[in-house]
Write a protein that holds these residues in place. Sequence first.
Motif, PDB file in Angstrom:
ATOM      1  N   ASP A 291      -5.468   4.688  -0.719  1.00 24.24           N
ATOM      2  CA  ASP A 291      -4.676   4.973   0.478  1.00 24.24           C
ATOM      3  C   ASP A 291      -4.377   6.448   0.687  1.00 24.24           C
ATOM      4  O   ASP A 291      -3.606   6.817   1.560  1.00 24.24           O
ATOM      5  CB  ASP A 291      -3.367   4.194   0.433  1.00 24.24           C
ATOM      6  CG  ASP A 291      -2.514   4.549  -0.777  1.00 24.24           C
ATOM      7  OD1 ASP A 291      -2.908   5.423  -1.563  1.00 24.24           O
ATOM      8  OD2 ASP A 291      -1.445   3.924  -0.931  1.00 24.24           O
TER       9      ASP A 291
ATOM     10  N   HIS B 127     -10.439  -0.922  -3.007  1.00 25.25           N
ATOM     11  CA  HIS B 127      -9.194  -1.644  -3.264  1.00 25.25           C
ATOM     12  C   HIS B 127      -8.074  -0.992  -2.471  1.00 25.25           C
ATOM     13  O   HIS B 127      -8.174   0.156  -2.036  1.00 25.25           O
ATOM     14  CB  HIS B 127      -8.877  -1.655  -4.766  1.00 25.25           C
ATOM     15  CG  HIS B 127      -8.766  -0.290  -5.370  1.00 25.25           C
ATOM     16  ND1 HIS B 127      -7.621   0.465  -5.268  1.00 25.25           N
ATOM     17  CD2 HIS B 127      -9.651   0.471  -6.031  1.00 25.25           C
ATOM     18  CE1 HIS B 127      -7.801   1.619  -5.872  1.00 25.25           C
ATOM     19  NE2 HIS B 127      -9.036   1.658  -6.338  1.00 25.25           N
ATOM     20  N   GLY B 128      -7.016  -1.720  -2.258  1.00 22.18           N
ATOM     21  CA  GLY B 128      -5.909  -1.247  -1.433  1.00 22.18           C
ATOM     22  C   GLY B 128      -5.262   0.028  -1.926  1.00 22.18           C
ATOM     23  O   GLY B 128      -4.567   0.706  -1.169  1.00 22.18           O
TER      24      GLY B 128
ATOM     25  N   TYR C 111      -8.315   3.354   3.074  1.00 11.68           N
ATOM     26  CA  TYR C 111      -7.304   2.481   3.676  1.00 11.68           C
ATOM     27  C   TYR C 111      -6.177   3.252   4.348  1.00 11.68           C
ATOM     28  O   TYR C 111      -5.103   2.707   4.586  1.00 11.68           O
ATOM     29  CB  TYR C 111      -6.767   1.497   2.637  1.00 11.68           C
ATOM     30  CG  TYR C 111      -7.795   0.449   2.297  1.00 11.68           C
ATOM     31  CD1 TYR C 111      -8.103  -0.566   3.194  1.00 11.68           C
ATOM     32  CD2 TYR C 111      -8.499   0.497   1.105  1.00 11.68           C
ATOM     33  CE1 TYR C 111      -9.078  -1.499   2.908  1.00 11.68           C
ATOM     34  CE2 TYR C 111      -9.469  -0.443   0.810  1.00 11.68           C
ATOM     35  CZ  TYR C 111      -9.752  -1.435   1.715  1.00 11.68           C
ATOM     36  OH  TYR C 111     -10.721  -2.365   1.436  1.00 11.68           O
ATOM     37  N   ASP C 112      -6.393   4.513   4.663  1.00  5.94           N
ATOM     38  CA  ASP C 112      -5.429   5.306   5.431  1.00  5.94           C
ATOM     39  C   ASP C 112      -6.125   5.751   6.709  1.00  5.94           C
ATOM     40  O   ASP C 112      -6.876   6.723   6.727  1.00  5.94           O
ATOM     41  CB  ASP C 112      -4.964   6.518   4.621  1.00  5.94           C
ATOM     42  CG  ASP C 112      -3.900   7.323   5.350  1.00  5.94           C
ATOM     43  OD1 ASP C 112      -4.003   7.506   6.588  1.00  5.94           O
ATOM     44  OD2 ASP C 112      -2.966   7.795   4.679  1.00  5.94           O
TER      45      ASP C 112
END
Length: 67
Positions: free
Chosen positions: A41, A37-38, A16-17
């Motif tokens: 990152d 999942h978030g 997520y990055d």
Amino acid sequence: MRARRGVVIATGGFVYDDAMLGEHVPAMLTGAAKLGHGGQDGLGIRLAQVLGADAIHLDTADVTLVS
């Protein structure tokens, strides 16, 4: 705590990055759905690097194919 040869820090990934994906696994920026999942990152990786850790194998990825 002291280590003689090294320490493994399991921090999770960085799916997520987008900046880290672009730098290490640009093929993952093709619009494919991201699974995870978030919290994936890259923060744990960046924190470890700031403290002097060498991160390895950042150019690999897990891919799930759905038909």
